[in-house]
Design a protein around this motif. Structure first.
Motif, mmCIF file in Angstrom:
data_model
loop_
_atom_site.group_PDB
_atom_site.id
_atom_site.type_symbol
_atom_site.label_atom_id
_atom_site.label_comp_id
_atom_site.label_asym_id
_atom_site.label_seq_id
_atom_site.Cartn_x
_atom_site.Cartn_y
_atom_site.Cartn_z
ATOM 1 N N ILE A 1 35.459 44.141 42.868
ATOM 2 C CA ILE A 1 35.932 45.004 43.948
ATOM 3 C C ILE A 1 37.218 44.430 44.544
ATOM 4 C CG2 ILE A 1 35.200 46.291 46.013
ATOM 5 C CD1 ILE A 1 33.070 46.248 43.710
ATOM 6 N N GLY B 1 43.936 44.471 43.596
ATOM 7 C CA GLY B 1 45.326 44.389 44.041
ATOM 8 C C GLY B 1 46.127 43.395 43.216
ATOM 9 N N ASN B 2 47.111 42.775 43.852
ATOM 10 C CA ASN B 2 48.018 41.861 43.134
ATOM 11 C C ASN B 2 47.267 40.755 42.399
ATOM 12 O OD1 ASN B 2 50.475 43.097 43.884
ATOM 13 N ND2 ASN B 2 50.355 42.156 45.916
ATOM 14 N N ASP C 1 38.412 50.020 43.675
ATOM 15 C CA ASP C 1 39.377 49.729 44.744
ATOM 16 C C ASP C 1 39.582 51.037 45.516
ATOM 17 O OD1 ASP C 1 41.939 47.423 45.046
ATOM 18 O OD2 ASP C 1 42.071 49.337 46.106
ATOM 19 N N HIS D 1 37.636 43.056 55.872
ATOM 20 C CA HIS D 1 37.341 43.861 54.678
ATOM 21 C C HIS D 1 36.105 43.313 53.960
ATOM 22 C CE1 HIS D 1 41.732 43.921 55.391
ATOM 23 N NE2 HIS D 1 41.579 45.227 55.242
ATOM 24 N N VAL E 1 32.772 45.426 53.320
ATOM 25 C CA VAL E 1 32.294 45.755 51.973
ATOM 26 C C VAL E 1 30.890 45.192 51.706
ATOM 27 C CG1 VAL E 1 32.718 45.257 49.516
ATOM 28 C CG2 VAL E 1 34.566 46.091 50.962
ATOM 29 N N GLY F 1 48.632 31.797 42.832
ATOM 30 C CA GLY F 1 49.447 33.006 42.924
ATOM 31 C C GLY F 1 49.198 33.988 41.790
ATOM 32 N N THR F 2 50.045 35.019 41.744
ATOM 33 C CA THR F 2 49.851 36.087 40.758
ATOM 34 C C THR F 2 50.119 35.587 39.330
ATOM 35 O OG1 THR F 2 52.073 36.798 41.349
ATOM 36 C CG2 THR F 2 50.277 38.050 42.286
ATOM 37 N N GLY G 1 54.000 38.579 43.942
ATOM 38 C CA GLY G 1 53.713 37.372 44.661
ATOM 39 C C GLY G 1 52.650 37.468 45.766
ATOM 40 N N MET H 1 52.097 38.096 49.644
ATOM 41 C CA MET H 1 52.812 38.769 50.739
ATOM 42 C C MET H 1 52.901 37.903 52.004
ATOM 43 S SD MET H 1 51.642 42.737 50.545
ATOM 44 C CE MET H 1 49.954 42.576 50.059
ATOM 45 N N LYS I 1 48.424 35.829 57.983
ATOM 46 C CA LYS I 1 46.971 35.874 58.203
ATOM 47 C C LYS I 1 46.358 34.479 58.010
ATOM 48 C CE LYS I 1 44.494 36.406 54.752
ATOM 49 N NZ LYS I 1 43.758 36.652 53.515
HETATM 50 P P1 NAD Z 1 46.329 42.979 47.781
HETATM 51 O O1 NAD Z 1 46.510 43.637 49.105
HETATM 52 O O2 NAD Z 1 47.338 43.164 46.699
HETATM 53 O O3 NAD Z 1 44.881 43.421 47.161
HETATM 54 C C1 NAD Z 1 43.737 43.688 47.929
HETATM 55 C C2 NAD Z 1 43.090 44.950 47.375
HETATM 56 O O4 NAD Z 1 41.875 45.198 48.101
HETATM 57 C C3 NAD Z 1 43.975 46.208 47.555
HETATM 58 O O5 NAD Z 1 44.202 46.810 46.286
HETATM 59 C C4 NAD Z 1 43.167 47.100 48.487
HETATM 60 O O6 NAD Z 1 43.311 48.481 48.213
HETATM 61 C C5 NAD Z 1 41.744 46.610 48.203
HETATM 62 N N1 NAD Z 1 40.791 46.942 49.256
HETATM 63 C C6 NAD Z 1 40.938 46.816 50.601
HETATM 64 N N2 NAD Z 1 39.819 47.226 51.237
HETATM 65 C C7 NAD Z 1 38.950 47.634 50.275
HETATM 66 C C8 NAD Z 1 37.635 48.171 50.280
HETATM 67 N N3 NAD Z 1 36.991 48.388 51.422
HETATM 68 N N4 NAD Z 1 37.043 48.463 49.102
HETATM 69 C C9 NAD Z 1 37.698 48.268 47.926
HETATM 70 N N5 NAD Z 1 38.955 47.761 47.832
HETATM 71 C C10 NAD Z 1 39.570 47.452 48.998
HETATM 72 O O7 NAD Z 1 46.109 41.425 48.091
HETATM 73 P P2 NAD Z 1 46.149 40.202 47.035
HETATM 74 O O8 NAD Z 1 47.504 39.609 47.015
HETATM 75 O O9 NAD Z 1 45.489 40.627 45.775
HETATM 76 O O10 NAD Z 1 45.215 39.164 47.823
HETATM 77 C C11 NAD Z 1 43.807 39.302 47.874
HETATM 78 C C12 NAD Z 1 43.250 38.053 48.536
HETATM 79 O O11 NAD Z 1 43.631 36.901 47.776
HETATM 80 C C13 NAD Z 1 43.767 37.833 49.969
HETATM 81 O O12 NAD Z 1 42.721 37.324 50.766
HETATM 82 C C14 NAD Z 1 44.861 36.795 49.775
HETATM 83 O O13 NAD Z 1 45.052 36.016 50.945
HETATM 84 C C15 NAD Z 1 44.305 35.984 48.610
HETATM 85 N N6 NAD Z 1 45.310 35.308 47.775
HETATM 86 C C16 NAD Z 1 46.438 35.961 47.348
HETATM 87 C C17 NAD Z 1 47.356 35.258 46.547
HETATM 88 C C18 NAD Z 1 48.627 35.922 46.024
HETATM 89 O O14 NAD Z 1 49.500 35.198 45.527
HETATM 90 N N7 NAD Z 1 48.759 37.250 46.129
HETATM 91 C C19 NAD Z 1 47.121 33.919 46.195
HETATM 92 C C20 NAD Z 1 45.956 33.311 46.622
HETATM 93 C C21 NAD Z 1 45.048 34.012 47.408
#
Ligand code: NAD
Length: 299
Positions: A7, A10-11, A31, A70, A74, A125-126, A239, A241, A247
């Motif tokens: 579930i 995202g990125n 999602d 979130h 969920v 990261g991504t 990357g 955000m 946050k």
């Molecule tokens: P993102 O916003 O790209 O992805 C999150 C996804 O969750 C989105 O697609 C959104 O639509 C979905 N979502 C939100 N509420 C929902 C729900 N109720 N049911 C189903 N889907 C739902 O964020 P991300 O970059 O993928 O990051 C996700 C987590 O990983 C965050 O907590 C972030 O801090 C952490 N993180 C991110 C990175 C990075 O480089 N992007 C690295 C390490 C950790």
């Protein structure tokens, strides 16, 4: 091979789910943003109609959501995942970066329902998500960790058991607090270097092997040029955000407040990321703090 409910595509979630498919698992994904679902299908996963639908027949359920609210929504709401998975009793794994309190609250609810849960936030990261080289910092019981390990190994390279419930999140917010400060430091160094007439590639080449070497410098340089794959070379498209880094900085400051820990540099860096978000760049990569800083005047 296992059936895995995933579930949050995202990125990070999208490439992580794709790697589970690559490792031979059957992935059912969901999602709320329909735009993310095509990627899962293209990767060979199956799109579910809801989070509960994705989770209820799975042996493992993974969430990768933005923040604690979130994750609570969920997992805990009426008809949420903890209720939905009662029959199959999967191992629950939350990979989002959230506050320790939310992580412990969700785990406590899972345990009360007779389910095992891990908090397993990631670093890397991504790019790490795409290459299955993430670092996982895992909190939970020893048996739950042993059960989850093979699944986490399909998405990451270094999998650490940090301690009991919430310990993974505790490591993660310390890590990101250090990274956020470090990124500002690298940005300041490259801006000063420019004013001193240095070429950024030369500065990068030398400092990468000197004592200022760090991930922010060598893998993610915020000044455009020296690291071709870094977000700085694609207009700071993420990357990771800036809004998510803000946050995490707030999470670390709340934890510092709660534990009376001195974190003055983090408090200062937080203001920078807040300014980046306030300027409208919250959806850019957090290394955009470099561009924001470049626009500031010395007081
Ligand atoms: P993102 O916003 O790209 O992805 C999150 C996804 O969750 C989105 O697609 C959104 O639509 C979905 N979502 C939100 N509420 C929902 C729900 N109720 N049911 C189903 N889907 C739902 O964020 P991300 O970059 O993928 O990051 C996700 C987590 O990983 C965050 O907590 C972030 O801090 C952490 N993180 C991110 C990175 C990075 O480089 N992007 C690295 C390490 C950790």
């Amino acid at each position: 091979m296992a059936t895995i409910g995933f579930i949050g595509l995202g990125n990070m979630g999208a490439p992580m789910a794709a790697n589970l498919v690559k490792a031979g698992h059957k992935v059912l994904g969901y999602d709320i943003n329909p735009a993310t679902l095509r990627g899962l299908q293209e990767a060979g996963g199956t799109v579910a109609a809801s989070a509960a639908e994705a989770a209820k027949v799975a042996e493992f359920v993974i969430t990768m959501l933005p923040a604690g609210e979130h994750v609570r929504e969920v997992w805990l709401h009426q008809g949420g995942l903890i209720e939905a998975v009662q029959a199959a009793k999967p191992l629950l794994i939350d990979c989002s970066t959230i506050d320790v309190e939310s992580a412990r609250a969700v785990t406590a609810a899972a345990v009360e329902a007779g389910l095992d849960m891990l908090d397993a936030p990631v670093s890397g990261g991504t790019v790490g998500a795409a290459n299955a080289t993430l670092t996982f910092m895992v909190g939970g019981s020893e048996p739950a960790f042993a059960r989850g390990l093979p699944v986490l190994q399909a998405m990451g390279k270094n999998i650490f058991h940090a301690g009991g419930p919430g310990a993974g999140q505790a490591v993660k917010i310390c890590n990101n607090m250090m990274l956020a400060i470090n990124m500002v430091g690298v940005a300041e160094g490259f801006l000063l270097g420019q004013k001193l007439g240095l070429d950024w590639n030369k500065l990068h080449e030398i400092t990468s092997t000197a004592t200022s070497q760090s991930w922010a410098l060598t893998s993610y340089c915020p000044a455009p040029g020296p690291v071709p794959a870094a977000p700085s070379n694609r207009g700071y498209a993420p990357g990771f955000m800036a809004a998510l880094m803000l946050k995490d900085m707030k999470l670390s400051q709340a934890a510092a407040e709660a534990t009376s820990s001195p974190t003055p540099l983090a408090a200062h860096a937080l203001q920078f990321y807040q300014a980046v978000v306030d300027s409208g760049d919250g959806a850019k990569d957090f290394s955009v703090v470099f561009r924001w800083l470049a626009g500031q005047k010395r007081e």
